[in-house]
Every structure is written in C-alpha cells, then in structure tokens.
Design an enzyme around this catalytic site. Sequence first.
Site, PDB file in Angstrom:
ATOM      1  N   GLU A  47       0.854  -1.202   0.000  1.00  0.00           N
ATOM      2  CA  GLU A  47       0.000   0.000   0.000  1.00  0.00           C
ATOM      3  C   GLU A  47       0.883   1.242   0.000  1.00  0.00           C
ATOM      4  O   GLU A  47       1.656   1.473   0.923  1.00  0.00           O
ATOM      5  CB  GLU A  47      -0.896  -0.013   1.251  1.00  0.00           C
ATOM      6  CG  GLU A  47      -1.745   1.226   1.395  1.00  0.00           C
ATOM      7  CD  GLU A  47      -2.497   1.274   2.735  1.00  0.00           C
ATOM      8  OE1 GLU A  47      -2.790   0.215   3.319  1.00  0.00           O
ATOM      9  OE2 GLU A  47      -2.769   2.398   3.195  1.00  0.00           O
ATOM     10  N   ARG A  92       0.088  10.476   0.367  1.00  0.00           N
ATOM     11  CA  ARG A  92       0.381  11.565   1.301  1.00  0.00           C
ATOM     12  C   ARG A  92       1.547  12.408   0.836  1.00  0.00           C
ATOM     13  O   ARG A  92       1.940  13.349   1.521  1.00  0.00           O
ATOM     14  CB  ARG A  92       0.736  10.993   2.674  1.00  0.00           C
ATOM     15  CG  ARG A  92      -0.390  10.239   3.295  1.00  0.00           C
ATOM     16  CD  ARG A  92      -0.026   9.798   4.692  1.00  0.00           C
ATOM     17  NE  ARG A  92      -0.816   8.647   5.042  1.00  0.00           N
ATOM     18  CZ  ARG A  92      -0.598   7.865   6.075  1.00  0.00           C
ATOM     19  NH1 ARG A  92       0.415   8.126   6.892  1.00  0.00           N
ATOM     20  NH2 ARG A  92      -1.364   6.840   6.316  1.00  0.00           N
ATOM     21  N   LYS A 116     -10.911  -1.920   6.796  1.00  0.00           N
ATOM     22  CA  LYS A 116      -9.698  -1.564   7.543  1.00  0.00           C
ATOM     23  C   LYS A 116     -10.154  -1.068   8.914  1.00  0.00           C
ATOM     24  O   LYS A 116     -11.041  -0.207   8.996  1.00  0.00           O
ATOM     25  CB  LYS A 116      -8.972  -0.455   6.784  1.00  0.00           C
ATOM     26  CG  LYS A 116      -7.899   0.290   7.584  1.00  0.00           C
ATOM     27  CD  LYS A 116      -7.065   1.171   6.669  1.00  0.00           C
ATOM     28  CE  LYS A 116      -6.233   2.157   7.472  1.00  0.00           C
ATOM     29  NZ  LYS A 116      -4.995   2.549   6.794  1.00  0.00           N
TER      30      LYS A 116
HETATM   31  C1  3PG Z   1      -1.366   4.648   8.338  1.00  0.00           C
HETATM   32  O1  3PG Z   1      -2.245   4.759   7.508  1.00  0.00           O
HETATM   33  O2  3PG Z   1      -0.639   5.546   8.758  1.00  0.00           O
HETATM   34  C2  3PG Z   1      -1.211   3.296   8.853  1.00  0.00           C
HETATM   35  O3  3PG Z   1      -2.174   3.120   9.806  1.00  0.00           O
HETATM   36  C3  3PG Z   1       0.150   2.986   9.336  1.00  0.00           C
HETATM   37  O4  3PG Z   1       0.220   3.136  10.685  1.00  0.00           O
HETATM   38  P1  3PG Z   1       1.583   2.810  11.415  1.00  0.00           P
HETATM   39  O5  3PG Z   1       2.587   3.806  10.909  1.00  0.00           O
HETATM   40  O6  3PG Z   1       1.252   3.005  12.871  1.00  0.00           O
HETATM   41  O7  3PG Z   1       1.944   1.400  11.075  1.00  0.00           O
END
Ligand code: 3PG
Length: 212
Positions: free
Chosen positions: A45, A49, A133
């Site tokens: 994924e 961002r 999710k």
């Molecule tokens: C996100 O979308 O930021 C995910 O939830 C990843 O979270 P993490 O950095 O805590 O694994």
Amino acid sequence: MSAKTDKLLSILRLQPVVPVLVIDDVATAVPLARALVAGGLRAIEITLRTPAALEAIRAVANEVEGAVAGAGTILNAAQFEAAVEAGSRFIVSPGTTQELIDVANDHDAPLLPGAATASEVMGLREEGYDVMKFFPAEQAGGAAYLKSLSSPLAGTFFCPTGGISLSNARDYLSLPNVVCVGGSWVAPKDLVAKGDWAGITKLAAEAFALKG
Ligand code: 3PG
C-alpha cells in the site's frame, strides 16, 4: 460474498502484513518494493500523502515483478480515480464517505474502507462491504476491542492498521475476524534513506513469518 470482495480477500491473504508506505522520493519506490517482495510481502500500500505517491504506484505496478500495488490514504473520488489510473489494484481509505462508496461502485479495483466503530461497520455492511480496515487500530482500542466486535458483527473481516508492529501483530492475527494487518514498520524511514534494501527484506521476511 461479491466477486470484488473475493478479489480483495485474495490480495489481502497473500501475506499477514500489508506494508504501508509513505514515499518521499520516487526513486526509492522500485527498490523498496522489490525488497519487500523478496521478503514475501507482495501486496503493497502506497499512501497518497506525498507528491511522489502516484508516480511511485505507477513505477511499482509496471516494474516490480510479483508486486500487487495498492493505494492508501484515499480520501475522495478524484484520488480514487488517479490511483486506479496509476495502476493500483486495491484502494485503502482511513474512513468512509458516500463519495468513496459511489466511486468504488464504478470501478473494478476493490476498496478496503476504514471503520472504527460498530455503527461504521454496520453502515458499510449495508453498502455490501464484508472486509474493512480497522483504523487507527491501537488507538481505537486494539485487539481486545476488535475481538469484542467479532461475535455481534460476525461475517465482517478486518485489516487492522495503526500502531501495529512485530511485537503486537500476533494479537490481531490470532483473532477470527482478522485477515491481515497493515503497518509501516517493515519500511522504516532510516533504512529507506540509507538504501538498506537487505535490511528491509529481513524485516519483510520476519513479518511474512507471522503467517500461520
Ligand atoms: C497509516 O495509515 O498511517 C497506517 O495506519 C500505518 O500506521 P503505522 O505507521 O502506525 O503502522
């Protein structure tokens, strides 16, 4: 279960952990994805961002054998469409809006929509979603919270994400309503910056070994 849900589950079941990537430099996307695939993590994924995200998805989709490129942090219809156009084979959102549900209905790429409460899960079930999710997993109540949804909301399956690492992933993976977990810990920024792809393959292999 719909054909689209089957498609989503077949992607999520490739591995116990879906890497969640924030790519700052598009040049790192292909070696990073190759390193993850080498460790067994094929579904990847890439979050929308950063300005590099769409090009990163395109590069991974076109150049990394064995990878299944997906897009994360999809917040609206325009991002959904851009992510599909770049080659995303699955789409992840932190929450759910009607706009996202509508655009997802117009595309073959399956949506993994975010939910964190019983009401949100029930709303998604009414829209035909069986796989979601759970976000932000640790902050919203963790594995104990998710376990408590498994009986009243039986038939719904989750990919919890947020605050998960090698040390607590098994707490989630052992639940009957969890398909896989998501996490960024398999691609730490310092290893990416150093180009330590072997180090990332090692982390990916450790994560893959959570299977079973
Ligand atoms: C996100 O979308 O930021 C995910 O939830 C990843 O979270 P993490 O950095 O805590 O694994």
